[in-house]
Write a protein that holds these residues in place. Sequence first.
Motif, PDB file in Angstrom:
ATOM      1  N   UNK A  70      11.356 -26.457 -18.861  1.00  0.00           N
ATOM      2  CA  UNK A  70      11.758 -25.052 -18.727  1.00  0.00           C
ATOM      3  C   UNK A  70      11.929 -24.687 -17.258  1.00  0.00           C
ATOM      4  N   UNK A  71      10.999 -25.122 -16.407  1.00  0.00           N
ATOM      5  CA  UNK A  71      11.123 -24.854 -14.972  1.00  0.00           C
ATOM      6  C   UNK A  71      12.396 -25.466 -14.407  1.00  0.00           C
ATOM      7  N   UNK A  72      12.713 -26.669 -14.892  1.00  0.00           N
ATOM      8  CA  UNK A  72      13.949 -27.320 -14.446  1.00  0.00           C
ATOM      9  C   UNK A  72      15.172 -26.517 -14.882  1.00  0.00           C
ATOM     10  N   UNK A  73      15.178 -26.033 -16.102  1.00  0.00           N
ATOM     11  CA  UNK A  73      16.329 -25.294 -16.617  1.00  0.00           C
ATOM     12  C   UNK A  73      16.531 -23.967 -15.899  1.00  0.00           C
ATOM     13  N   UNK A  74      15.485 -23.410 -15.335  1.00  0.00           N
ATOM     14  CA  UNK A  74      15.632 -22.148 -14.599  1.00  0.00           C
ATOM     15  C   UNK A  74      16.473 -22.325 -13.329  1.00  0.00           C
ATOM     16  N   UNK A  75      16.660 -23.558 -12.905  1.00  0.00           N
ATOM     17  CA  UNK A  75      17.502 -23.809 -11.738  1.00  0.00           C
ATOM     18  C   UNK A  75      18.981 -23.679 -12.059  1.00  0.00           C
ATOM     19  N   UNK A 195      14.477 -13.357 -19.886  1.00  0.00           N
ATOM     20  CA  UNK A 195      14.369 -12.240 -18.963  1.00  0.00           C
ATOM     21  C   UNK A 195      14.275 -12.741 -17.518  1.00  0.00           C
ATOM     22  N   UNK A 196      13.517 -13.818 -17.296  1.00  0.00           N
ATOM     23  CA  UNK A 196      13.434 -14.402 -15.945  1.00  0.00           C
ATOM     24  C   UNK A 196      14.789 -14.973 -15.522  1.00  0.00           C
ATOM     25  N   UNK A 197      15.510 -15.531 -16.462  1.00  0.00           N
ATOM     26  CA  UNK A 197      16.837 -16.059 -16.163  1.00  0.00           C
ATOM     27  C   UNK A 197      17.769 -14.932 -15.718  1.00  0.00           C
ATOM     28  N   UNK A 198      17.620 -13.756 -16.325  1.00  0.00           N
ATOM     29  CA  UNK A 198      18.440 -12.603 -15.918  1.00  0.00           C
ATOM     30  C   UNK A 198      18.200 -12.246 -14.459  1.00  0.00           C
ATOM     31  N   UNK A 199      16.945 -12.195 -14.070  1.00  0.00           N
ATOM     32  CA  UNK A 199      16.602 -11.830 -12.695  1.00  0.00           C
ATOM     33  C   UNK A 199      17.199 -12.828 -11.713  1.00  0.00           C
ATOM     34  N   UNK A 200      17.060 -14.114 -12.036  1.00  0.00           N
ATOM     35  CA  UNK A 200      17.594 -15.144 -11.137  1.00  0.00           C
ATOM     36  C   UNK A 200      19.114 -15.089 -11.062  1.00  0.00           C
ATOM     37  N   UNK A 201      19.771 -14.858 -12.189  1.00  0.00           N
ATOM     38  CA  UNK A 201      21.231 -14.844 -12.197  1.00  0.00           C
ATOM     39  C   UNK A 201      21.775 -13.657 -11.396  1.00  0.00           C
ATOM     40  N   UNK A 202      21.141 -12.497 -11.509  1.00  0.00           N
ATOM     41  CA  UNK A 202      21.587 -11.339 -10.744  1.00  0.00           C
ATOM     42  C   UNK A 202      21.386 -11.576  -9.257  1.00  0.00           C
ATOM     43  N   UNK A 203      20.311 -12.244  -8.910  1.00  0.00           N
ATOM     44  CA  UNK A 203      20.075 -12.552  -7.493  1.00  0.00           C
ATOM     45  C   UNK A 203      21.136 -13.439  -6.898  1.00  0.00           C
ATOM     46  N   UNK A 204      21.836 -14.204  -7.741  1.00  0.00           N
ATOM     47  CA  UNK A 204      22.916 -15.072  -7.270  1.00  0.00           C
ATOM     48  C   UNK A 204      24.291 -14.464  -7.491  1.00  0.00           C
ATOM     49  N   UNK A 205      24.318 -13.159  -7.787  1.00  0.00           N
ATOM     50  CA  UNK A 205      25.591 -12.459  -7.923  1.00  0.00           C
ATOM     51  C   UNK A 205      26.224 -12.527  -9.285  1.00  0.00           C
ATOM     52  N   UNK A 206      25.507 -13.065 -10.275  1.00  0.00           N
ATOM     53  CA  UNK A 206      26.044 -13.163 -11.629  1.00  0.00           C
ATOM     54  C   UNK A 206      25.565 -11.953 -12.430  1.00  0.00           C
ATOM     55  N   UNK A 207      26.467 -11.005 -12.665  1.00  0.00           N
ATOM     56  CA  UNK A 207      26.089  -9.801 -13.409  1.00  0.00           C
ATOM     57  C   UNK A 207      26.545  -9.860 -14.861  1.00  0.00           C
ATOM     58  N   UNK A 208      27.169 -10.959 -15.262  1.00  0.00           N
ATOM     59  CA  UNK A 208      27.597 -11.102 -16.653  1.00  0.00           C
ATOM     60  C   UNK A 208      26.464 -11.624 -17.542  1.00  0.00           C
ATOM     61  N   UNK A 209      25.656 -12.545 -16.991  1.00  0.00           N
ATOM     62  CA  UNK A 209      24.583 -13.142 -17.788  1.00  0.00           C
ATOM     63  C   UNK A 209      23.600 -12.120 -18.343  1.00  0.00           C
ATOM     64  N   UNK A 210      23.154 -11.114 -17.575  1.00  0.00           N
ATOM     65  CA  UNK A 210      22.218 -10.133 -18.154  1.00  0.00           C
ATOM     66  C   UNK A 210      22.758  -9.446 -19.393  1.00  0.00           C
ATOM     67  N   UNK A 211      24.053  -9.136 -19.422  1.00  0.00           N
ATOM     68  CA  UNK A 211      24.613  -8.478 -20.589  1.00  0.00           C
ATOM     69  C   UNK A 211      24.712  -9.439 -21.781  1.00  0.00           C
ATOM     70  N   UNK A 212      24.996 -10.719 -21.487  1.00  0.00           N
ATOM     71  CA  UNK A 212      25.009 -11.715 -22.555  1.00  0.00           C
ATOM     72  C   UNK A 212      23.613 -11.900 -23.137  1.00  0.00           C
ATOM     73  N   UNK A 213      22.640 -11.960 -22.246  1.00  0.00           N
ATOM     74  CA  UNK A 213      21.259 -12.124 -22.700  1.00  0.00           C
ATOM     75  C   UNK A 213      20.798 -10.892 -23.465  1.00  0.00           C
TER      76      UNK A 213
END
Length: 286
Positions: A70-75, A195-213
């Motif tokens: 899981x930690x690996x996939x968060x990358x 939810x943690x994936x959403x935070x990381x994705x927004x930090x990298x400029x990806x605002x589509x993933x939070x809405x998908x999640x």
Amino acid sequence: MNAKDGGSRKRKQDSAQSQKTEGHESDDISSCPLISAFKTFQLELDTKHDKYERLVKISRDITIESKRTIFLLHRVTSVPSTEELLTESEVKLDGVRQKIRQVAEELRGEDLYQFHRAFTLGIQEYVEAVSFQHFIKHRSLISLEEVNCRLVFLNGDKSEEKGIPSEKQGPQALTFQVTPTDYLLGVADLTGELMRMCISSVGNGDIDTPFQVGQFLRQIHDGFSYIGNTGPYEVSKKLHTLKQSLGKVEDACYTLRVRGSEMPKHMLADVFSSRAALLDPEDGVA
């Protein structure tokens, strides 16, 4: 012959007779059906306890390796290409499945529910890891049937060890079936990782993933709502945590939609995190 010699001989005869009597009593006790039955019960209980402890240790290894996956996939939110990362995660999950194979070996010919508490935490963690990987790949939820299909192992090596050619005997399938309860509990834990994936994705400029999640979590929440309080206690307890995760994601998505155009992308992650943190004091269940 005097009286002293006569008394000494009498004591020796009594001692020999006493030893013979004790020997007969010992033989009678050892051959008693009740004692034999209790010895059988003792052996069965010792065997069961030893198996239970082995399953606990294997489950601990499954939990550790699943968490590492899981930690690996968060990358995935910070790498340019996800293919290499997903390949590496699949290798790790294959290692976890080999641990689950050891559980299946221990449960061969046994009642699964007698030992279920020994390995349930590890299986829940595995379901969480494999469902997280599946969501990253397909943006959907893996089914229980798909999870169980990957837990079918061939035992062709056993026949070769006994001197029987495996091609004559044929491959033997060893299966492990994840229970519906373990599957539901693993999926419920998945919501926190999303939810943690959403935070990381927004930090990298990806605002589509939070809405998908967010949409995905609403579907999971609707599914769990059908279960309600009629399911196992652990499921209904985690439903509260699922609602909180969904609320945090929806609240943050609302913030992104309203204020996303008025601030730089690198600042959106701070807004997302702060909005989620505001809800933490209301958490009633960890």
